[in-house]
Design a protein around this motif. Structure first.
Motif, PDB file in Angstrom:
ATOM      1  N   PRO A 128     -10.753  -8.506  -3.735  1.00  0.00           N
ATOM      2  CA  PRO A 128      -9.661  -7.689  -3.190  1.00  0.00           C
ATOM      3  C   PRO A 128      -8.996  -8.343  -1.988  1.00  0.00           C
ATOM      4  CG  PRO A 128     -11.708  -6.437  -3.362  1.00  0.00           C
ATOM      5  CD  PRO A 128     -12.049  -7.852  -3.627  1.00  0.00           C
ATOM      6  N   GLU A 160      -6.340  -4.176  -4.598  1.00  0.00           N
ATOM      7  CA  GLU A 160      -7.698  -4.188  -5.154  1.00  0.00           C
ATOM      8  C   GLU A 160      -7.954  -5.373  -6.074  1.00  0.00           C
ATOM      9  OE1 GLU A 160      -8.855  -0.432  -6.874  1.00  0.00           O
ATOM     10  OE2 GLU A 160      -8.486   0.553  -4.952  1.00  0.00           O
ATOM     11  N   VAL A 161      -6.899  -5.769  -6.761  1.00  0.00           N
ATOM     12  CA  VAL A 161      -7.033  -6.916  -7.658  1.00  0.00           C
ATOM     13  C   VAL A 161      -6.097  -8.015  -7.185  1.00  0.00           C
ATOM     14  CG1 VAL A 161      -6.787  -7.726 -10.028  1.00  0.00           C
ATOM     15  CG2 VAL A 161      -7.564  -5.391  -9.576  1.00  0.00           C
ATOM     16  N   THR A 162      -6.577  -9.245  -7.156  1.00  0.00           N
ATOM     17  CA  THR A 162      -5.702 -10.363  -6.827  1.00  0.00           C
ATOM     18  C   THR A 162      -5.724 -11.334  -7.993  1.00  0.00           C
ATOM     19  OG1 THR A 162      -7.523 -11.448  -5.703  1.00  0.00           O
ATOM     20  CG2 THR A 162      -5.986 -10.203  -4.332  1.00  0.00           C
ATOM     21  N   GLY A 200      -3.837   1.331  -4.106  1.00  0.00           N
ATOM     22  CA  GLY A 200      -4.781   0.279  -4.478  1.00  0.00           C
ATOM     23  C   GLY A 200      -4.115  -1.029  -4.835  1.00  0.00           C
ATOM     24  N   ASP A 209       0.807  -1.218   0.000  1.00  0.00           N
ATOM     25  CA  ASP A 209       0.000   0.000   0.000  1.00  0.00           C
ATOM     26  C   ASP A 209       0.845   1.275   0.000  1.00  0.00           C
ATOM     27  OD1 ASP A 209      -2.245  -1.428  -0.167  1.00  0.00           O
ATOM     28  OD2 ASP A 209      -2.958  -1.066   1.879  1.00  0.00           O
ATOM     29  N   GLU A 234      -7.768  -8.464   1.648  1.00  0.00           N
ATOM     30  CA  GLU A 234      -8.191  -7.817   2.894  1.00  0.00           C
ATOM     31  C   GLU A 234      -7.524  -8.485   4.090  1.00  0.00           C
ATOM     32  OE1 GLU A 234     -12.486  -7.966   3.022  1.00  0.00           O
ATOM     33  OE2 GLU A 234     -12.544  -7.092   1.013  1.00  0.00           O
TER      34      GLU A 234
END
Lengths: 347, 453
Positions: A271, A259-261, A256, A251, A273
Motif C-alpha cells: 500500500p 491500498e493497491v499500487t 482506499g 483519498d 503510505e
C-alpha cells in the motif's frame, strides 16, 4: 418466444420469465458426469466435491468441514499435484483465507494465495513456452505511435493512471495537443508523450546515486529505494517525462485509493503510505514493464481506441514495431538532442 | 605582542548589542525550526515546487552559499598564497566565513532532498557521469581544505591564547591547537608553509570543482538551453568572487566596529573596494556577453527565457536586486577613493552586493523552468511558499550563529596585528561614522565605549 407462458410475462414485452431462463441455462450447461468421465480421475469424487462446494457457497457447509471431509481423498487421488499446488482457500492467514488455522494446518496441500497460484501458472506457461506472447528475455522494448491515427482522446493517459495508480500531479503519459493555423484553416496535432526510454538517457547521466539506470531490455529504470529525490533528472530530461511524487493522493475522491499500487519495474511495494517510497522520489513511465514481462501490452497500447500505439521488441526485425520504426514516416522527438529515443512516431 | 598576559577578549564590545543580536538569531532559529518541522512532516508538498519547476529557493540559496564560500576562500588565498600586502588581516575571517557558508549550503541541499533520510546515499552509490555526484565529494574535500587552512593560519594564536590567558576560552583554544603549542618563529614558518600548500590545493578545488563545478552542474543540462553554455561556469566563478569579496569587506568593517574595536586599515579598505569594483565590472560584462550570445542565437527557448528575466513577472528581481543592488549601487559607492576608505560606503556596498547576488542566484535557477521543455506541456510558475522562506531564514540564522560564536571565541584577527583602541575611551573619528548599517545602528554605540561586559 414466450408469449404463451402467461399474462404476467405478456405485460413485460420480450423478457422471458425466470423459469424459462433457468431452463435455458440448464440446457446449455454440460453434464458433469460426462465431463468428468473424460478425465483420468474419479468421477464420483469430483461430483461429490462439486455438490458440497455448492453447499459451501450457499453457507450450508463450512469451509473447514468441506476440506476435512475431502483432504485425504483428494490427496489419494491427485497425489503430488494436490500436495504441491497452493490451495486458494488457505491464504497463510491472509485476508482471503476461508478456513480456520487449525484446519489449514492439518491439510495435506501446500499453502498459498490466489496471487501465488496465478504466478505459478504464469511461470509454468512461460517456462514451457506455451503462451507464444511471453517474453524470451532478449528483447529491447520500444514503442511506435502513429500520429495519423491518434485522435487525442487521452484514453492512454487515463489507462496509464489506472494501471500505474499514479498520484495527483504524476502522469507518466500525457497527450500534447496543439492547434495550428487560423480559423477556418485550423489543424490539430496530438502528440502522446510517454517516457522515451532513450538509448542515451540524460537522466541516467546526471543521477548522483545511479538510482536511475538503463536496463538490458531498453527500459530506463528508477530504483525508488535508492533515489534521494534531488530532481536533477527532471532538470535533465528534454521531454519533461519525469514527475516528482509530492505525496498527494486521491483519498478524497476514491475510498482506499492507496491500498493497491502498481508493481512498477516488477517490484510490489504494497500500500501507498506517507514517507514511504515512491513518495519523495522521481517517477516516470516504465513502459509497463510489469505487463510486458507477463506477455501483455502496456496499458496505453492496449486501450488506444485508434490503434495508434504499438509496443514490442525492437531487437526482432520481424516485429511490428521494428517494421514501423523503419518506415519512412518514422521520426523521434528532439532527435538533435542525441538521446536516441526508443519511442518512435509516425508522421 | 603581549609579554606576560594577553588581553584576549574578541567578543562583542557592546553587551546590549550582543543580547539584541542573539535574541534576533533566536527568533529566526525558532521560526526556522518550526518551518523545518513543517517541511519534514508535510514533505515537499509544503513547497510551491512542481514537476514543471522542480528546483526553487533552496537550490538558489544552495548555490548562493557555495558561491559565497568559494569567493571568500579565493580572497583568503590573495593573502596566504599570493601574499598581497595587508590582506593577512582578513585571511582567517575569510576562511572561517567560507567554512560557515559551506555548512549553510549543505543544509540547503539537504533540506531540498525529497528523501532527506537518504542524504548519505551519494557516498554509497556513485555515478561517474554526474556532475552532482562529483560535487558532493568536492564539497567534502573542500571543507577539509578550508579547515586545514584555518588551522594552520590560526594555530599560533590559539597557542598564545592557551598559554597566556586563563578560563574556558584558553582551554578551548588549547584543544584546538591539536597539541601543537609552540609559539616560536620556526613553528610559525611551518604553519605558513603548510597553509600555502593547502591554499594551492584549494584554489583549483574551489575554482574548477566546487564553484566551477556547481556551474557545470547547470551548464550540462542540455535540456535547458539558458544554462547550457560554456560561459556559464565562468560567470558562476566570477559572481562567486564578487559575493565573497563583498562579504569579506563588510565583515572587516563590521567586526572592527562591533567586536575588536581596532583601528581600520584604510589602505586595506581601499584595496578591498577596488577589488570588489573590478570583480563587479567583470561579472556585469560576462553576464552581458552571455545574454548577447543567447539573444543572437535566436534559439526560441533561450530568447524567451531571457525575455522572461528582463521583462517577465519577476523582472523586478533582475533590475532592482541583480542590477541595482548587485552592480550599480556598489559601483557608485566604490567610485570615489574617499568613499572606499570610509566604513559606511564600503560596508553598504558589500552588503548591497551580498543581497544582490541572492537575486543573481534566483535568476539562474528559476527562469529556465518557466518555459516547458516541450511545446504543449504546461508552463511553470514559481514563487517560494512561506515555509520555504522561513526554513531559509532559519538556515541562514544557523550560519550567522556559528559565525558569531566563532568570532566571539576564536582569534580570527591576528593577535599581533591590531593596535587595540582604548577599550574604554573608544573614539576615533571612524567610530562616529558607525551609524550606517542597521546592525550597527541598533547596537548603537561605539563612542559610549560599549563596555558593559
Amino acid at each position: 418466444m414466450s408469449r404463451a407462458d402467461g399474462s404476467e410475462a405478456a405485460s413485460v414485452p420480450s423478457v422471458p420469465d425466470a423459469d424459462v431462463l433457468d431452463g435455458m441455462v440448464d440446457d446449455e450447461a454440460p453434464d458433469p458426469r460426462e465431463e468428468l468421465a473424460k478425465t483420468e480421475y474419479r468421477t464420483d469424487l469430483g461430483l461429490a466435491m462439486a455438490e458440497d462446494a455448492k453447499r459451501v457457497a450457499k453457507g450450508e457447509l463450512s469451509g473447514d468441514a468441506y476440506w476435512e471431509k475431502y483432504d485425504e481423498a483428494a490427496e489419494a487421488e491427485f497425489g503430488d499435484d494436490y500436495r504441491e499446488t497452493p490451495n486458494p482457500a488457505i491464504d497463510a492467514d491472509g485476508a482471503r483465507q476461508t478456513v480456520s488455522r487449525e484446519t489449514a494446518e492439518n491439510l495435506g496441500c501446500s499453502v498459498g494465495s490466489m496471487a501465488s497460484v496465478a504466478e505459478s501458472m504464469a511461470s509454468e506457461a512461460g517456462a514451457e513456452g506455451e503462451a507464444g506472447d511471453a517474453p524470451a528475455g532478449d528483447e529491447k522494448w520500444g514503442m511506435v505511435i502513429d500520429l495519423q491515427k491518434c485522435v487525442g482522446c487521452d484514453s492512454c493517459t487515463v489507462a496509464c493512471k489506472a494501471e500505474n495508480r499514479t498520484p495527483p500531479g504524476v502522469s507518466y503519459n500525457v497527450v500534447m495537443e496543439e492547434e495550428h493555423g487560423e480559423f477556418p484553416n485550423v489543424t490539430r496535432t496530438n502528440v502522446p508523450r510517454p517516457c522515451m526510454q532513450c538509448e542515451n538517457p540524460p537522466c541516467v547521466q546526471v543521477c548522483p546515486v545511479s538510482a536511475t539506470y538503463k536496463m538490458d531490455n531498453g527500459v530506463v529504470n528508477v530504483d525508488y529505494d535508492r533515489c534521494i529525490g534531488c530532481r536533477y533528472c527532471m532538470i535533465a530530461c528534454p521531454y519533461g517525462a519525469r514527475y516528482f511524487d509530492f505525496g498527494d493522493n486521491y483519498d478524497d475522491e476514491v475510498i482506499g485509493s492507496g491500498e493497491v499500487t502498481s508493481p512498477e519495474y516488477g517490484v510490489d511495494r504494497g500500500p501507498r503510505e506517507d514517507g514511504k517510497s515512491p513518495v519523495g522520489n522521481v517517477r516516470k513511465c516504465s513502459m509497463c514493464m510489469h505487463r510486458l514481462n507477463r506477455g501483455e501490452e502496456p496499458a496505453c497500447v492496449e486501450t488506444c481506441v485508434g490503434d495508434a500505439r504499438n509496443a514490442g521488441d525492437l531487437n526482432d526485425p520481424e516485429s511490428e514495431v521494428s517494421e514501423l520504426a523503419e518506415s519512412n514516416r518514422s521520426f523521434q522527438l528532439k532527435e538533435s538532442e542525441g538521446t536516441d529515443p526508443n519511442v518512435y512516431y509516425l508522421k | 605582542m603581549a609579554t606576560n598576559t594577553l588581553d584576549y577578549d574578541p567578543g562583542f564590545r557592546n553587551g546590549r548589542f550582543r543580547v539584541a543580536w542573539y535574541a534576533l538569531l533566536a527568533v529566526l532559529l525558532a521560526v526556522g525550526g518550526w518551518a523545518t518541522w513543517r517541511r519534514i512532516s508535510v514533505g515537499m508538498a509544503s513547497t510551491n515546487l512542481t514537476s514543471i519547476s522542480p528546483w526553487g529557493a533552496w537550490v538558489a540559496f544552495y548555490i548562493y552559499f557555495v558561491g559565497l564560500s568559494a569567493g571568500a576562500f579565493l580572497v583568503s588565498t590573495l593573502a596566504n598564497v599570493f601574499e598581497v600586502e595587508g590582506l593577512e588581516k582578513i585571511d582567517r575571517d575569510a576562511l572561517f566565513a567560507a567554512i560557515v557558508s559551506m555548512v549553510v549550503a549543505l543544509l540547503f541541499v539537504w533540506t531540498d532532498l525529497g528523501r532527506m533520510d537518504r542524504m548519505y546515499h551519494p557516498f554509497l552509490y556513485r555515478q561517474a557521469t554526474s556532475a552532482l555526484s562529483w560535487e558532493v565529494h568536492a564539497y567534502v574535500a573542500y571543507i577539509g581544505v578550508l579547515v586545514t587552512e584555518l588551522y594552520f593560519s590560526m594555530r599560533i594564536d590559539l597557542a598564545r591564547v592557551a598559554e597566556e590567558t586563563e578560563g574556558w576560552r584558553a582551554k578551548l583554544c588549547g584543544l584546538l591547537t591539536l597539541g601543537r603549542r609552540e609559539t616560536s618563529d620556526e613553528s610559525h614558518e611551518t604553519d605558513e608553509r603548510w597553509l600555502k600548500r593547502a591554499g594551492l590545493l584549494g584554489i583549483p578545488l574551489a575554482v574548477f570543482m566546487v564553484h566551477g563545478g556547481t556551474g557545470v552542474l547547470f551548464a550540462v543540462a542540455k535540456a535547458r538551453p539558458y544554462w547550457n553554455s560554456g560561459l556559464f561556469p565562468v560567470i558562476f566563478v566570477i559572481s562567486a568572487v564578487v559575493s565573497g569579496t563583498a562579504m569579506v569587506s563588510a565583515l572587516y568593517v563590521l567586526r572592527a566596529k562591533l567586536l575588536t574595536g581596532e583601528r581600520l586599515d584604510r589602505a586595506l579598505m581601499d584595496r578591498l573596494g577596488k577589488l570588489l569594483a573590478g570583480f563587479i565590472a567583470a561579472d556585469a560584462a560576462f553576464t552581458a556577453i552571455d545574454a548577447l550570445i543567447a539573444l543572437n542565437s535566436l534559439h526560441p527557448h533561450e530568447v524567451e527565457t531571457w525575455l522572461i528575466v528582463l521583462f517577465g513577472e519577476m523582472s523586478w528581481s533582475f533590475w532592482w536586486f541583480m542590477v541595482g543592488c548587485g552592480w550599480v549601487l556598489p559601483l557608485i559607492l566604490l567610485s570615489k577613493r574617499s568613499w572606499r576608505r570610509s566604513p559606511v560606503p564600503l560596508t553598504a556596498a558589500g552588503l548591497s552586493v551580498v543581497a544582490g547576488i541572492v537575486a543573481v542566484r534566483f535568476n539562474i535557477v528559476v527562469p529556465p523552468q518557466i518555459l516547458p521543455v516541450m511545446e504543449g506541456l504546461p508552463h511553470g510558475s514559481y514563487f517560494p511558499t512561506a515555509i520555504e522562506w522561513l526554513t531559509s531564514a532559519g538556515m541562514i540564522a544557523v550560519g550567522l550563529l556559528i559565525y558569531s560564536l566563532g568570532a566571539e571565541v576564536l582569534p580570527l584577527r591576528p593577535l599581533d596585528a591590531p593596535e587595540p583602541t582604548g577599550a574604554t575611551g573608544g573614539g576615533g573619528e571612524e567610530n562616529s561614522a558607525d551609524q550606517t548599517t542597521p546592525a550597527a545602528a541598533d547596537g548603537g554605540i561605539a563612542e559610549t565605549g560599549g563596555d558593559d561586559r
